[in-house]
Design a protein around this motif. Structure first.
Motif, PDB file in Angstrom:
ATOM      1  N   LEU A 268      47.889  39.514  47.036  1.00 35.73           N
ATOM      2  CA  LEU A 268      47.628  39.273  48.448  1.00 35.73           C
ATOM      3  C   LEU A 268      47.597  37.782  48.751  1.00 35.73           C
ATOM      4  N   SER A 269      46.908  37.021  47.920  1.00 38.58           N
ATOM      5  CA  SER A 269      46.834  35.588  48.177  1.00 38.58           C
ATOM      6  C   SER A 269      48.178  34.912  47.963  1.00 38.58           C
ATOM      7  N   ARG A 270      48.985  35.461  47.073  1.00 38.21           N
ATOM      8  CA  ARG A 270      50.285  34.855  46.791  1.00 38.21           C
ATOM      9  C   ARG A 270      51.294  35.156  47.895  1.00 38.21           C
TER      10      ARG A 270
ATOM     11  N   ASP B  14      44.072  41.087  44.613  1.00 32.80           N
ATOM     12  CA  ASP B  14      43.757  39.861  45.338  1.00 32.80           C
ATOM     13  C   ASP B  14      44.768  38.762  45.060  1.00 32.80           C
ATOM     14  N   SER B  15      45.216  38.643  43.829  1.00 33.76           N
ATOM     15  CA  SER B  15      46.173  37.592  43.513  1.00 33.76           C
ATOM     16  C   SER B  15      47.516  37.831  44.216  1.00 33.76           C
TER      17      SER B  15
ATOM     18  N   GLY C 233      50.572  37.135  50.896  1.00 34.77           N
ATOM     19  CA  GLY C 233      50.018  37.487  52.200  1.00 34.77           C
ATOM     20  C   GLY C 233      50.389  36.511  53.291  1.00 34.77           C
ATOM     21  N   ARG C 234      50.187  35.226  53.049  1.00 33.05           N
ATOM     22  CA  ARG C 234      50.507  34.214  54.062  1.00 33.05           C
ATOM     23  C   ARG C 234      52.000  34.211  54.351  1.00 33.05           C
TER      24      ARG C 234
END
Length: 114
Positions: A6-8, A3-4, A10-11
């Protein structure tokens, strides 16, 4: 992918992908203008508008704002109008024209009600 991660990233990955598609759209628009001439100008302008709009939505505005949605619906209407104006009416152009107009009317009604 965690998740970290992806959140870092992904955008950033989405922004890079959308920018790449916008560049591809611009290059293909220029190629169409070179091969088809001014007959393709309407399509190229509308496709450029929609590509720029999506880049703006991803990088700046966000897809969930009324301002973005209104601009997107106007793009659908423009797409349908260009096809009708050049005589290349297809079921998709009629759907874009009717659906875009209905969505713009719905947005106007929602703002008038609020």
């Amino acid at each position: 992918m965690t998740d970290s991660t992806l959140s870092r990233y992904g955008r950033l990955a989405v922004v890079v992908f959308v920018l790449a598609l916008a560049v591809l759209s611009a290059v293909s628009g220029l190629a169409r203008l070179e091969t088809q001439g001014l007959a393709a100008l309407g399509d190229v302008v509308v496709n450029g508008y929609i590509a720029a709009l999506v880049v703006w939505g991803v990088a700046v505005e966000g897809f969930d704002t009324d301002r973005f949605r209104t601009a997107l619906y106007a793009g659908l209407v423009l797409w349908g109008v260009v096809d009708v104006a050049v005589g290349a009416v297809t079921p998709f152009s009629v759907v874009f024209l009717v659906a875009g107009t209905a969505l713009l009317a719905r947005m106007a009604y929602r703002h008038a009600r609020d």
